[in-house]
Design an enzyme around this catalytic site. Structure first.
Site, PDB file in Angstrom:
ATOM      1  N   THR A  13       0.811  -1.211   0.000  1.00  0.00           N
ATOM      2  CA  THR A  13       0.000   0.000   0.000  1.00  0.00           C
ATOM      3  C   THR A  13       0.847   1.265   0.000  1.00  0.00           C
ATOM      4  O   THR A  13       0.455   2.286  -0.571  1.00  0.00           O
ATOM      5  CB  THR A  13      -0.937   0.007   1.227  1.00  0.00           C
ATOM      6  OG1 THR A  13      -1.775  -1.143   1.165  1.00  0.00           O
ATOM      7  CG2 THR A  13      -1.807   1.246   1.263  1.00  0.00           C
ATOM      8  N   TYR A  27      -7.448   0.583  -4.317  1.00  0.00           N
ATOM      9  CA  TYR A  27      -6.267   1.089  -5.022  1.00  0.00           C
ATOM     10  C   TYR A  27      -5.440  -0.063  -5.593  1.00  0.00           C
ATOM     11  O   TYR A  27      -5.653  -1.229  -5.252  1.00  0.00           O
ATOM     12  CB  TYR A  27      -5.411   1.913  -4.062  1.00  0.00           C
ATOM     13  CG  TYR A  27      -5.076   1.171  -2.791  1.00  0.00           C
ATOM     14  CD1 TYR A  27      -3.985   0.316  -2.714  1.00  0.00           C
ATOM     15  CD2 TYR A  27      -5.892   1.303  -1.665  1.00  0.00           C
ATOM     16  CE1 TYR A  27      -3.698  -0.377  -1.565  1.00  0.00           C
ATOM     17  CE2 TYR A  27      -5.621   0.602  -0.504  1.00  0.00           C
ATOM     18  CZ  TYR A  27      -4.520  -0.234  -0.452  1.00  0.00           C
ATOM     19  OH  TYR A  27      -4.248  -0.940   0.693  1.00  0.00           O
ATOM     20  N   THR A  93       1.134  -4.417   4.332  1.00  0.00           N
ATOM     21  CA  THR A  93       0.823  -4.773   5.717  1.00  0.00           C
ATOM     22  C   THR A  93       0.161  -6.141   5.876  1.00  0.00           C
ATOM     23  O   THR A  93       0.174  -6.705   6.963  1.00  0.00           O
ATOM     24  CB  THR A  93      -0.074  -3.705   6.365  1.00  0.00           C
ATOM     25  OG1 THR A  93      -1.299  -3.601   5.624  1.00  0.00           O
ATOM     26  CG2 THR A  93       0.627  -2.360   6.384  1.00  0.00           C
ATOM     27  N   ASP A  94      -0.432  -6.681   4.795  1.00  0.00           N
ATOM     28  CA  ASP A  94      -1.158  -7.949   4.926  1.00  0.00           C
ATOM     29  C   ASP A  94      -0.286  -9.066   5.475  1.00  0.00           C
ATOM     30  O   ASP A  94      -0.724  -9.866   6.306  1.00  0.00           O
ATOM     31  CB  ASP A  94      -1.745  -8.373   3.575  1.00  0.00           C
ATOM     32  CG  ASP A  94      -3.012  -7.628   3.215  1.00  0.00           C
ATOM     33  OD1 ASP A  94      -3.412  -6.734   3.985  1.00  0.00           O
ATOM     34  OD2 ASP A  94      -3.604  -7.934   2.164  1.00  0.00           O
ATOM     35  N   LYS A 166      -0.991  -7.819  12.998  1.00  0.00           N
ATOM     36  CA  LYS A 166      -1.938  -6.883  12.398  1.00  0.00           C
ATOM     37  C   LYS A 166      -3.309  -7.163  13.016  1.00  0.00           C
ATOM     38  O   LYS A 166      -3.861  -8.247  12.863  1.00  0.00           O
ATOM     39  CB  LYS A 166      -1.987  -7.031  10.883  1.00  0.00           C
ATOM     40  CG  LYS A 166      -2.849  -5.952  10.217  1.00  0.00           C
ATOM     41  CD  LYS A 166      -2.792  -6.002   8.694  1.00  0.00           C
ATOM     42  CE  LYS A 166      -3.630  -4.866   8.099  1.00  0.00           C
ATOM     43  NZ  LYS A 166      -3.619  -4.874   6.621  1.00  0.00           N
ATOM     44  N   GLU A 288      -0.761 -36.397  26.581  1.00  0.00           N
ATOM     45  CA  GLU A 288      -1.032 -37.385  25.536  1.00  0.00           C
ATOM     46  C   GLU A 288      -0.666 -36.837  24.160  1.00  0.00           C
ATOM     47  O   GLU A 288      -0.040 -37.537  23.348  1.00  0.00           O
ATOM     48  CB  GLU A 288      -2.513 -37.767  25.568  1.00  0.00           C
ATOM     49  CG  GLU A 288      -2.920 -38.777  24.495  1.00  0.00           C
ATOM     50  CD  GLU A 288      -4.414 -39.063  24.489  1.00  0.00           C
ATOM     51  OE1 GLU A 288      -4.866 -39.792  23.591  1.00  0.00           O
ATOM     52  OE2 GLU A 288      -5.124 -38.555  25.373  1.00  0.00           O
TER      53      GLU A 288
END
Length: 329
Positions: A13, A27, A93-94, A166, A288
């Site tokens: 971005t 965008y 940022t993803d 995030k 376990e």
């Protein structure tokens, strides 16, 4: 003499554009190259000598093992040079937290490595990318930034790559450190640290990626109410997946339908780490499950657990050794 900072651009971005100053969604990410990003923040050249490199120009939802490997190799090469004092990476940022953690495990230097990005495209009247980039360079040249591992700078906050998550899809204040707390903040270009994270990183990890051309195939599966019969796990395993991270419910619980299939596949050498779909807190495994060979992801979220598990598999397939990696890094 000014410090010399290498800025590596990957897209996102911060390099996004749209023909409408009001609009902050819809965008095209990764539309601008590194020169345009640097020209937008001439102030950084007042306190650092800048060299720029274009590594990729993608929407970070399309981040790949190949790009992460190339990025880490380039950073390691740059930081061996005496004239390069630090590295800043611009990133979408993803998947920023994933790449940051990957670098935190694979960079072999105590020089600062900082990731930053933007929540709004460069053409928006409320664009945040220029200030974030300015802050990232200010952090990179700060003497106290050495040997702190890879860091993320967003919205004046300094976050450890190990801790950063995030936590909002669109807000400017989109990143936080819910389990550990932020490392500090930046105010008018001044850096303030008030926290440390003791997990080992960078030079103190065993993960050497310089000789690697690819990484083991590791995937993530959710568990949920009325979870199916494990069809997805079987299909992934038959398609070459070497390990799975399960986004468990609560403190790492898995629906019995899926768990039974996972146990069958583990007998055929599938590695399984259990994380949680909850953002805050620890995963707890029963004795376990530990004895059967399930790996506890501790407080790593599923996407970061995948990063560590991929790198762990380049060293060993021993679940006990891998478990120690999760406790240490």
């Amino acid at each position: 003499m000014k410090p010399k900072i290498a800025i590596l651009a990957t897209g996102g971005t911060i390099a996004g554009v749209i023909d409408d100053a009001i609009t902050t969604t819809g965008y095209k990410a990764g539309a601008l190259n590194i020169e345009v990003l640097l020209d937008a923040v001439p102030q950084i050249k007042e306190f650092a000598t800048i060299v720029g490199y274009q590594i990729s120009n993608i929407d970070s939802s399309n981040m790949s093992n190949e790009i992460q490997l190339n990025l880490a190799k380039k950073i390691n090469k740059l930081l061996t040079k005496d004239e390069i004092d630090a590295v800043v990476v611009t990133h979408g940022t993803d998947t920023m937290e994933e790449t940051a953690y990957f670098l935190n495990l694979t960079i072999k230097s105590d020089k600062p490595v900082i990731l930053t990005g933007a929540m709004r495209p460069s053409t928006a009247m409320s664009a945040d990318g220029s200030k974030n980039l300015y802050n990232a360079v200010a952090l990179a040249i700060n003497e106290k930034s050495k040997n702190k591992g890879v860091m993320i700078v967003m919205n004046d906050r300094i976050l450890s790559a190990r801790a950063a998550v995030k936590t909002h899809t669109l807000n400017l204040d989109a990143f936080s450190s819910p389990n550990f707390g932020d490392l500090g903040y930046i105010l008018d270009g001044k850096v303030y640290f008030y926290n440390t994270i003791e997990k080992l990183h960078t030079k103190n990890t065993p993960f050497d990626i310089d000789h690697l051309e690819d990484l083991p195939k590791v995937d993530i599966l959710y568990t949920y109410s009325n979870d199916g019969s494990g069809v997805a796990a079987k299909a992934l395993f038959e398609n070459g997946t070497q390990a799975l991270v399960i986004a468990g419910s609560g403190s790492g619980n898995i629906h019995e339908n899926q768990k039974n299939i996972l146990k069958e596949l583990m007998k055929k050498n599938l590695i399984v780490a259990i994380s949680s779909r909850i953002q805050v807190g620890e995963v707890i495994l029963s004795k376990e499950d530990e004895d059967f060979g399930f790996i506890c992801a501790q407080n790593l979220n599923p996407q970061k657990a995948r990063i560590l598990l991929m790198l762990a598999l380049t060293k060993t397939k021993n679940s006990k050794i891998i478990q120690n990696f999760f406790q240490t890094y």
